[in-house]
Design a protein around this motif. Structure first.
Motif, PDB file in Angstrom:
ATOM      1  N   GLU A  74       3.850   5.503  -8.194  1.00 48.54           N
ATOM      2  CA  GLU A  74       4.381   6.087  -6.965  1.00 48.54           C
ATOM      3  C   GLU A  74       3.456   7.178  -6.433  1.00 48.54           C
ATOM      4  O   GLU A  74       3.248   7.280  -5.215  1.00 48.54           O
ATOM      5  CB  GLU A  74       5.782   6.653  -7.213  1.00 48.54           C
ATOM      6  CG  GLU A  74       6.493   7.099  -5.955  1.00 48.54           C
ATOM      7  CD  GLU A  74       6.689   5.995  -4.935  1.00 48.54           C
ATOM      8  OE1 GLU A  74       6.767   6.302  -3.731  1.00 48.54           O
ATOM      9  OE2 GLU A  74       6.756   4.805  -5.340  1.00 48.54           O
ATOM     10  N   CYS A  75       2.897   7.982  -7.324  1.00 52.99           N
ATOM     11  CA  CYS A  75       1.954   9.006  -6.895  1.00 52.99           C
ATOM     12  C   CYS A  75       0.745   8.374  -6.218  1.00 52.99           C
ATOM     13  O   CYS A  75       0.295   8.829  -5.161  1.00 52.99           O
ATOM     14  CB  CYS A  75       1.510   9.843  -8.093  1.00 52.99           C
ATOM     15  SG  CYS A  75       0.404  11.213  -7.678  1.00 52.99           S
ATOM     16  N   TYR A  77       0.644   5.509  -4.722  1.00 50.86           N
ATOM     17  CA  TYR A  77       1.062   4.951  -3.435  1.00 50.86           C
ATOM     18  C   TYR A  77       1.164   6.059  -2.386  1.00 50.86           C
ATOM     19  O   TYR A  77       0.654   5.919  -1.269  1.00 50.86           O
ATOM     20  CB  TYR A  77       2.406   4.237  -3.572  1.00 50.86           C
ATOM     21  CG  TYR A  77       2.976   3.801  -2.241  1.00 50.86           C
ATOM     22  CD1 TYR A  77       2.561   2.611  -1.653  1.00 50.86           C
ATOM     23  CD2 TYR A  77       3.899   4.588  -1.559  1.00 50.86           C
ATOM     24  CE1 TYR A  77       3.046   2.219  -0.417  1.00 50.86           C
ATOM     25  CE2 TYR A  77       4.393   4.203  -0.326  1.00 50.86           C
ATOM     26  CZ  TYR A  77       3.969   3.018   0.235  1.00 50.86           C
ATOM     27  OH  TYR A  77       4.452   2.644   1.474  1.00 50.86           O
ATOM     28  N   GLN A  78       1.818   7.140  -2.726  1.00 53.57           N
ATOM     29  CA  GLN A  78       2.048   8.214  -1.755  1.00 53.57           C
ATOM     30  C   GLN A  78       0.747   8.886  -1.322  1.00 53.57           C
ATOM     31  O   GLN A  78       0.645   9.368  -0.186  1.00 53.57           O
ATOM     32  CB  GLN A  78       3.010   9.258  -2.333  1.00 53.57           C
ATOM     33  CG  GLN A  78       4.418   8.743  -2.603  1.00 53.57           C
ATOM     34  CD  GLN A  78       5.181   8.376  -1.334  1.00 53.57           C
ATOM     35  OE1 GLN A  78       4.805   8.744  -0.222  1.00 53.57           O
ATOM     36  NE2 GLN A  78       6.277   7.627  -1.502  1.00 53.57           N
ATOM     37  N   ILE A 110       7.077  14.144  -9.688  1.00 55.10           N
ATOM     38  CA  ILE A 110       7.225  12.686  -9.676  1.00 55.10           C
ATOM     39  C   ILE A 110       7.326  12.136 -11.090  1.00 55.10           C
ATOM     40  O   ILE A 110       8.013  11.144 -11.340  1.00 55.10           O
ATOM     41  CB  ILE A 110       6.067  12.009  -8.899  1.00 55.10           C
ATOM     42  CG1 ILE A 110       6.444  10.582  -8.488  1.00 55.10           C
ATOM     43  CG2 ILE A 110       4.779  12.020  -9.684  1.00 55.10           C
ATOM     44  CD1 ILE A 110       7.548  10.487  -7.471  1.00 55.10           C
ATOM     45  N   ARG A 233      11.114   4.429  -4.268  1.00 55.48           N
ATOM     46  CA  ARG A 233      10.256   4.708  -3.121  1.00 55.48           C
ATOM     47  C   ARG A 233      10.850   5.818  -2.258  1.00 55.48           C
ATOM     48  O   ARG A 233      10.115   6.652  -1.707  1.00 55.48           O
ATOM     49  CB  ARG A 233      10.047   3.421  -2.312  1.00 55.48           C
ATOM     50  CG  ARG A 233       9.179   3.550  -1.049  1.00 55.48           C
ATOM     51  CD  ARG A 233       7.780   4.131  -1.306  1.00 55.48           C
ATOM     52  NE  ARG A 233       7.153   3.699  -2.525  1.00 55.48           N
ATOM     53  CZ  ARG A 233       6.510   2.536  -2.679  1.00 55.48           C
ATOM     54  NH1 ARG A 233       6.434   1.691  -1.654  1.00 55.48           N
ATOM     55  NH2 ARG A 233       5.941   2.226  -3.834  1.00 55.48           N
ATOM     56  N   GLY A 236       9.992   9.018  -3.956  1.00 58.33           N
ATOM     57  CA  GLY A 236       8.607   9.381  -3.674  1.00 58.33           C
ATOM     58  C   GLY A 236       8.426   9.912  -2.265  1.00 58.33           C
ATOM     59  O   GLY A 236       7.709  10.901  -2.052  1.00 58.33           O
ATOM     60  N   ASP A 237       9.074   9.270  -1.303  1.00 57.13           N
ATOM     61  CA  ASP A 237       8.985   9.733   0.091  1.00 57.13           C
ATOM     62  C   ASP A 237       9.536  11.144   0.231  1.00 57.13           C
ATOM     63  O   ASP A 237       8.966  11.986   0.928  1.00 57.13           O
ATOM     64  CB  ASP A 237       9.765   8.787   1.014  1.00 57.13           C
ATOM     65  CG  ASP A 237       9.112   7.411   1.158  1.00 57.13           C
ATOM     66  OD1 ASP A 237       7.915   7.286   0.814  1.00 57.13           O
ATOM     67  OD2 ASP A 237       9.802   6.473   1.592  1.00 57.13           O
ATOM     68  N   LEU A 240       7.199  13.653  -1.295  1.00 56.69           N
ATOM     69  CA  LEU A 240       6.013  13.852  -0.463  1.00 56.69           C
ATOM     70  C   LEU A 240       6.322  14.816   0.682  1.00 56.69           C
ATOM     71  O   LEU A 240       5.483  15.650   1.052  1.00 56.69           O
ATOM     72  CB  LEU A 240       5.514  12.522   0.101  1.00 56.69           C
ATOM     73  CG  LEU A 240       4.190  12.624   0.870  1.00 56.69           C
ATOM     74  CD1 LEU A 240       3.048  13.003  -0.069  1.00 56.69           C
ATOM     75  CD2 LEU A 240       3.879  11.313   1.589  1.00 56.69           C
ATOM     76  N   GLU A 241       7.525  14.723   1.242  1.00 53.50           N
ATOM     77  CA  GLU A 241       7.937  15.689   2.267  1.00 53.50           C
ATOM     78  C   GLU A 241       7.950  17.101   1.687  1.00 53.50           C
ATOM     79  O   GLU A 241       7.523  18.060   2.342  1.00 53.50           O
ATOM     80  CB  GLU A 241       9.323  15.335   2.803  1.00 53.50           C
ATOM     81  CG  GLU A 241       9.377  14.047   3.623  1.00 53.50           C
ATOM     82  CD  GLU A 241      10.783  13.733   4.095  1.00 53.50           C
ATOM     83  OE1 GLU A 241      11.678  14.594   3.907  1.00 53.50           O
ATOM     84  OE2 GLU A 241      10.989  12.634   4.640  1.00 53.50           O
TER      85      GLU A 241
END
Length: 354
Positions: A74-75, A77-78, A110, A233, A236-237, A240-241
């Motif tokens: 996930e890291c 991907y982000q 994460i 996901r 992760g989103d 990221l915010e």
């Protein structure tokens, strides 16, 4: 070229990282060391509660390894379009974890979220004897978020197999929050513990309600509802915010509090990410900071975001290159049960940072 074994690489990460367990997880979660038991082989380096888990609940460690791998993916991907793209396949990664920067905050969050998620999921799948579906006897009546609202007067009840996120939360906390220094606080420990908690809450605080209708002829005279975790996901989103809005902090005089840096800035809450040092720009390779640089990275010449060539290439410009790729095409399903494809050669134009 010097040959290094997989176990040596795992130990290398452990020695580099200021908090042993994060280095361990990223070594386990990446192709460097895929064996979950590698965590427990280093029990002499683990804190008491971590070593206790290895000895008494080794099956939990398997889920820890899965959670670490989930966090890695996930890291990556982000951060796929950012100057630092969360690669764990190099000797520079330990240098990132030695710094109190935004990127380290995201790694801790994460990873903590990934372990919470993996352990909780294993409970729901019946893969752990210590846990199972969530107990719902004391829960208030459900307020569904799927399959309609409930204004039709139909009956509701908790049932199904809800995710026992409390168990996953506690195991993640037990394993990740073991302090490096017993009875002693420092700004690094406080920051790490805060970001660990933010990762867990990104799962725990966003459980969703799912329901299933029961009744004759498609009626919905009764709805059975249960709690499920959000998709990872989404986790992760959300993190990221929090990364984009992370708070810079400094240690208070008492050594036990963190103070936001700047005037008129509200204190971060438990779901915010925090850091104490500014990140390098990651434009050029730098062994000291752990930056690989962005030379050779693929960029988008028309994008205005972090994937754009101007930002990703740090103003150095880019070159165009045509590559030839081989892909499956004209795939057909043949009964039963084979898919046969042809190999097609395609030309693709890429922009690469100078």
């Amino acid at each position: 070229m010097l040959a290094i074994s997989r176990s040596q690489l795992g130990l290398f990460f452990i020695l580099l990282c200021p908090t042993n367990i994060i280095g361990l997880w990223w070594a386990v979660g990446s192709p460097l060391v895929m064996d979950p038991n590698s965590i427990c082989r280093k029990t002499k380096r683990l804190a008491g509660r971590q070593a206790e888990l290895c000895q008494t609940e080794p099956e939990i460690i398997n889920e820890v390894a899965k959670g670490a791998k989930l966090g890695v993916r996930e890291c990556q991907y982000q951060f796929r379009y950012r100057r630092w793209n969360c690669t764990s396949h190099n000797k520079y990664f330990g240098k990132i974890l030695q710094q109190d920067i935004r990127e380290t905050a995201f790694v801790y969050a994460i990873t903590s979220a990934g372990v919470t998620y993996a352990v909780t999921q294993a409970c729901s799948m019946g893969e752990l004897l210590q846990c199972g579906c969530e107990a719902t006897r004391s829960r208030a009546p459900p307020v569904p978020t799927t399959l309609g609202g409930g204004a039709d007067g139909s009956a509701w009840e908790w049932g199904g197999c809800g995710d026992d996120v409390e168990f996953g939360y506690e195991k993640s906390k037990q394993f990740m929050d073991a302090k490096r220094k017993k009875g002693k606080s420092d700004i690094r420990t406080l920051i790490d513990l805060h970001n660990n908690e933010a990762g867990r809450l990104a799962v725990k605080n966003y459980m969703r309600t799912e329901c299933k209708c029961h009744g004759l002829s498609g009626s919905c005279t009764l709805r059975t509802c249960w709690k499920k975790m959000p998709h990872f996901r989404e986790v992760g989103d959300r993190l990221l915010e929090k990364f984009n809005g992370a708070f810079k902090v400094m240690g208070g005089n008492d050594g036990k509090t963190l103070i936001p840096v700047g005037q008129n800035i509200k204190p971060p809450d438990k779901q915010d990410l925090i850091y104490s040092a500014d990140s390098p720009d990651f434009c050029l390779a730098n062994r000291k900071t752990g930056s690989l640089g962005t030379r050779g990275r693929v960029c988008n010449s028309t994008a205005m975001d972090t994937s754009g060539c101007d930002l990703l290439c740090c103003g150095r410009g880019y070159r165009e290159e045509t590559v030839i790729l081989e892909e499956n095409c004209s795939c057909r399903f043949h009964w039963c049960c084979v898919v046969q494809c042809k190999k097609c050669t395609i030309r693709k134009d890429l922009n690469l940072c100078l």
